[in-house]
Design a protein around this motif. Sequence first.
Motif, PDB file in Angstrom:
ATOM      1  N   LEU A  33       0.825  -1.205   0.000  1.00 56.70           N
ATOM      2  CA  LEU A  33       0.000   0.000   0.000  1.00 56.70           C
ATOM      3  C   LEU A  33       0.864   1.261   0.000  1.00 56.70           C
ATOM      4  CD1 LEU A  33      -2.814  -1.046   2.494  1.00 56.70           C
ATOM      5  CD2 LEU A  33      -2.998  -0.807   0.006  1.00 56.70           C
ATOM      6  N   GLN A  34       1.961   1.233   0.747  1.00 54.36           N
ATOM      7  CA  GLN A  34       2.864   2.383   0.755  1.00 54.36           C
ATOM      8  C   GLN A  34       3.417   2.649  -0.638  1.00 54.36           C
ATOM      9  OE1 GLN A  34       5.450   1.033   3.928  1.00 54.36           O
ATOM     10  NE2 GLN A  34       4.633   2.566   5.331  1.00 54.36           N
ATOM     11  N   SER A  35       3.698   1.591  -1.383  1.00 52.28           N
ATOM     12  CA  SER A  35       4.250   1.774  -2.732  1.00 52.28           C
ATOM     13  C   SER A  35       3.215   2.362  -3.688  1.00 52.28           C
ATOM     14  CB  SER A  35       4.785   0.445  -3.281  1.00 52.28           C
ATOM     15  OG  SER A  35       3.727  -0.425  -3.645  1.00 52.28           O
ATOM     16  N   LEU A  36       1.929   2.248  -3.360  1.00 46.16           N
ATOM     17  CA  LEU A  36       0.856   2.776  -4.205  1.00 46.16           C
ATOM     18  C   LEU A  36       0.287   4.090  -3.682  1.00 46.16           C
ATOM     19  CD1 LEU A  36      -1.118  -0.542  -4.714  1.00 46.16           C
ATOM     20  CD2 LEU A  36       0.134   0.689  -6.483  1.00 46.16           C
ATOM     21  N   ARG A  37       0.723   4.524  -2.537  1.00 44.77           N
ATOM     22  CA  ARG A  37       0.093   5.638  -1.829  1.00 44.77           C
ATOM     23  C   ARG A  37       0.228   6.980  -2.547  1.00 44.77           C
ATOM     24  NH1 ARG A  37       0.887   6.644   4.590  1.00 44.77           N
ATOM     25  NH2 ARG A  37      -1.259   7.236   4.956  1.00 44.77           N
ATOM     26  N   LYS A  38       1.314   7.227  -3.222  1.00 44.83           N
ATOM     27  CA  LYS A  38       1.532   8.528  -3.857  1.00 44.83           C
ATOM     28  C   LYS A  38       0.401   8.825  -4.846  1.00 44.83           C
ATOM     29  CE  LYS A  38       4.851  11.319  -6.306  1.00 44.83           C
ATOM     30  NZ  LYS A  38       6.137  11.417  -6.960  1.00 44.83           N
ATOM     31  N   GLY A  39      -0.238   9.969  -4.619  1.00 45.86           N
ATOM     32  CA  GLY A  39      -1.324  10.381  -5.493  1.00 45.86           C
ATOM     33  C   GLY A  39      -2.670   9.757  -5.153  1.00 45.86           C
ATOM     34  N   HIS A  40      -2.731   8.986  -4.077  1.00 48.45           N
ATOM     35  CA  HIS A  40      -3.966   8.334  -3.669  1.00 48.45           C
ATOM     36  C   HIS A  40      -4.279   8.662  -2.211  1.00 48.45           C
ATOM     37  CE1 HIS A  40      -2.688   5.820  -7.078  1.00 48.45           C
ATOM     38  NE2 HIS A  40      -3.972   5.761  -7.315  1.00 48.45           N
ATOM     39  N   ASP A  41      -5.535   8.564  -1.884  1.00 44.34           N
ATOM     40  CA  ASP A  41      -5.972   8.784  -0.509  1.00 44.34           C
ATOM     41  C   ASP A  41      -6.187   7.412   0.136  1.00 44.34           C
ATOM     42  OD1 ASP A  41      -7.003   9.653   1.873  1.00 44.34           O
ATOM     43  OD2 ASP A  41      -8.663  10.786   0.994  1.00 44.34           O
ATOM     44  N   PHE A  42      -5.091   6.743   0.396  1.00 45.21           N
ATOM     45  CA  PHE A  42      -5.110   5.409   1.000  1.00 45.21           C
ATOM     46  C   PHE A  42      -4.707   5.521   2.464  1.00 45.21           C
ATOM     47  CE2 PHE A  42      -3.910   2.966  -3.159  1.00 45.21           C
ATOM     48  CZ  PHE A  42      -5.135   3.283  -3.688  1.00 45.21           C
ATOM     49  N   THR A  43      -5.502   4.919   3.331  1.00 47.90           N
ATOM     50  CA  THR A  43      -5.234   4.906   4.762  1.00 47.90           C
ATOM     51  C   THR A  43      -5.393   3.480   5.256  1.00 47.90           C
ATOM     52  OG1 THR A  43      -6.240   7.101   4.936  1.00 47.90           O
ATOM     53  CG2 THR A  43      -5.934   5.892   6.992  1.00 47.90           C
ATOM     54  N   TRP A  44      -4.617   3.116   6.263  1.00 46.49           N
ATOM     55  CA  TRP A  44      -4.789   1.811   6.881  1.00 46.49           C
ATOM     56  C   TRP A  44      -4.650   1.952   8.381  1.00 46.49           C
ATOM     57  CZ3 TRP A  44      -1.080   2.900   3.263  1.00 46.49           C
ATOM     58  CH2 TRP A  44       0.201   3.130   3.743  1.00 46.49           C
ATOM     59  N   ALA A  45      -5.310   1.049   9.070  1.00 46.41           N
ATOM     60  CA  ALA A  45      -5.235   0.970  10.521  1.00 46.41           C
ATOM     61  C   ALA A  45      -4.964  -0.488  10.865  1.00 46.41           C
ATOM     62  CB  ALA A  45      -6.544   1.427  11.149  1.00 46.41           C
ATOM     63  N   VAL A  46      -4.125  -0.702  11.847  1.00 47.79           N
ATOM     64  CA  VAL A  46      -3.823  -2.062  12.304  1.00 47.79           C
ATOM     65  C   VAL A  46      -4.388  -2.204  13.707  1.00 47.79           C
ATOM     66  CG1 VAL A  46      -2.019  -3.744  12.797  1.00 47.79           C
ATOM     67  CG2 VAL A  46      -1.729  -2.137  10.898  1.00 47.79           C
ATOM     68  N   ILE A  47      -5.244  -3.204  13.869  1.00 43.58           N
ATOM     69  CA  ILE A  47      -5.841  -3.465  15.183  1.00 43.58           C
ATOM     70  C   ILE A  47      -5.425  -4.860  15.647  1.00 43.58           C
ATOM     71  CG2 ILE A  47      -7.784  -1.916  14.771  1.00 43.58           C
ATOM     72  CD1 ILE A  47      -9.521  -4.425  14.289  1.00 43.58           C
ATOM     73  N   HIS A  48      -5.582  -5.102  16.922  1.00 45.35           N
ATOM     74  CA  HIS A  48      -5.221  -6.412  17.468  1.00 45.35           C
ATOM     75  C   HIS A  48      -6.320  -7.412  17.135  1.00 45.35           C
ATOM     76  CE1 HIS A  48      -3.299  -9.396  19.868  1.00 45.35           C
ATOM     77  NE2 HIS A  48      -4.376  -9.541  20.630  1.00 45.35           N
ATOM     78  N   SER A  49      -6.101  -8.173  16.060  1.00 46.58           N
ATOM     79  CA  SER A  49      -7.093  -9.159  15.631  1.00 46.58           C
ATOM     80  C   SER A  49      -6.460 -10.090  14.600  1.00 46.58           C
ATOM     81  CB  SER A  49      -8.319  -8.475  15.026  1.00 46.58           C
ATOM     82  OG  SER A  49      -8.015  -7.943  13.756  1.00 46.58           O
ATOM     83  N   THR A  50      -7.288 -11.018  14.153  1.00 49.21           N
ATOM     84  CA  THR A  50      -6.898 -11.934  13.085  1.00 49.21           C
ATOM     85  C   THR A  50      -7.448 -11.394  11.767  1.00 49.21           C
ATOM     86  OG1 THR A  50      -8.909 -13.231  13.301  1.00 49.21           O
ATOM     87  CG2 THR A  50      -7.046 -13.877  14.694  1.00 49.21           C
ATOM     88  N   HIS A  51      -7.405 -12.198  10.736  1.00 48.55           N
ATOM     89  CA  HIS A  51      -7.937 -11.821   9.423  1.00 48.55           C
ATOM     90  C   HIS A  51      -9.423 -11.487   9.498  1.00 48.55           C
ATOM     91  CE1 HIS A  51      -7.902 -11.747   5.042  1.00 48.55           C
ATOM     92  NE2 HIS A  51      -9.025 -12.445   5.066  1.00 48.55           N
ATOM     93  N   ALA A  52     -10.140 -12.159  10.368  1.00 46.02           N
ATOM     94  CA  ALA A  52     -11.592 -11.976  10.472  1.00 46.02           C
ATOM     95  C   ALA A  52     -11.987 -10.688  11.180  1.00 46.02           C
ATOM     96  CB  ALA A  52     -12.207 -13.165  11.204  1.00 46.02           C
ATOM     97  N   LEU A  53     -11.033  -9.995  11.762  1.00 46.89           N
ATOM     98  CA  LEU A  53     -11.291  -8.782  12.537  1.00 46.89           C
ATOM     99  C   LEU A  53     -12.206  -9.044  13.727  1.00 46.89           C
ATOM    100  CD1 LEU A  53     -11.627  -6.170   9.651  1.00 46.89           C
ATOM    101  CD2 LEU A  53      -9.586  -6.810  10.935  1.00 46.89           C
ATOM    102  N   LEU A  54     -12.189 -10.288  14.177  1.00 49.40           N
ATOM    103  CA  LEU A  54     -12.951 -10.695  15.351  1.00 49.40           C
ATOM    104  C   LEU A  54     -12.006 -10.965  16.500  1.00 49.40           C
ATOM    105  CD1 LEU A  54     -15.318 -13.260  13.635  1.00 49.40           C
ATOM    106  CD2 LEU A  54     -15.992 -11.037  14.545  1.00 49.40           C
ATOM    107  N   GLU A  55     -12.525 -10.815  17.696  1.00 52.26           N
ATOM    108  CA  GLU A  55     -11.779 -11.203  18.887  1.00 52.26           C
ATOM    109  C   GLU A  55     -11.878 -12.720  18.967  1.00 52.26           C
ATOM    110  OE1 GLU A  55     -11.604 -12.838  22.660  1.00 52.26           O
ATOM    111  OE2 GLU A  55     -13.594 -12.198  22.061  1.00 52.26           O
ATOM    112  N   LEU A  56     -10.765 -13.399  18.768  1.00 49.76           N
ATOM    113  CA  LEU A  56     -10.727 -14.866  18.853  1.00 49.76           C
ATOM    114  C   LEU A  56      -9.788 -15.246  19.987  1.00 49.76           C
ATOM    115  CD1 LEU A  56     -10.474 -15.785  15.058  1.00 49.76           C
ATOM    116  CD2 LEU A  56     -12.496 -15.878  16.527  1.00 49.76           C
ATOM    117  N   PRO A  57     -10.310 -15.871  21.039  1.00 51.00           N
ATOM    118  CA  PRO A  57      -9.497 -16.161  22.220  1.00 51.00           C
ATOM    119  C   PRO A  57      -8.176 -16.870  21.921  1.00 51.00           C
ATOM    120  CG  PRO A  57     -11.785 -16.580  22.704  1.00 51.00           C
ATOM    121  CD  PRO A  57     -11.701 -16.270  21.229  1.00 51.00           C
ATOM    122  N   SER A  58      -8.173 -17.812  20.995  1.00 52.40           N
ATOM    123  CA  SER A  58      -6.927 -18.530  20.682  1.00 52.40           C
ATOM    124  C   SER A  58      -6.236 -17.979  19.444  1.00 52.40           C
ATOM    125  CB  SER A  58      -7.220 -20.017  20.470  1.00 52.40           C
ATOM    126  OG  SER A  58      -7.897 -20.209  19.237  1.00 52.40           O
ATOM    127  N   GLY A  59      -6.882 -17.040  18.753  1.00 52.66           N
ATOM    128  CA  GLY A  59      -6.346 -16.553  17.492  1.00 52.66           C
ATOM    129  C   GLY A  59      -6.712 -17.453  16.326  1.00 52.66           C
TER     130      GLY A  59
END
Length: 89
Positions: A33-59
């Motif tokens: 995404l950083q390599s594509l960011r120039k000239g684009h309005d790209f934003t990202w956020a990293v949260i504590h989760s897995t791919h599903a963006l769910l709280e999974l007790p074991s991951g």
Amino acid sequence: DPRPSLAKLGIPILWVLGDDDRNVPTQLTIERLQSLRKGHDFTWAVIHSTHALLELPSGLYGSLPRSHGFADGLYTSIGAWLREKGIVR
């Protein structure tokens, strides 16, 4: 490879990524995404989760029945981005 399609986008985009994503490497995604960011309005956020963006007790998806729902930070990240873009107050 989605890069050619992403490079054509002219709209603001928010990616919410999990720091424990075992399907798609988070750091590699950010680098791409950083390599594509120039000239684009790209934003990202990293949260504590897995791919599903769910709280999974074991991951792992096997712990889905014990999940309490979406991971902490998901809605606050989206809300902050929407306010930043003037979409909501």
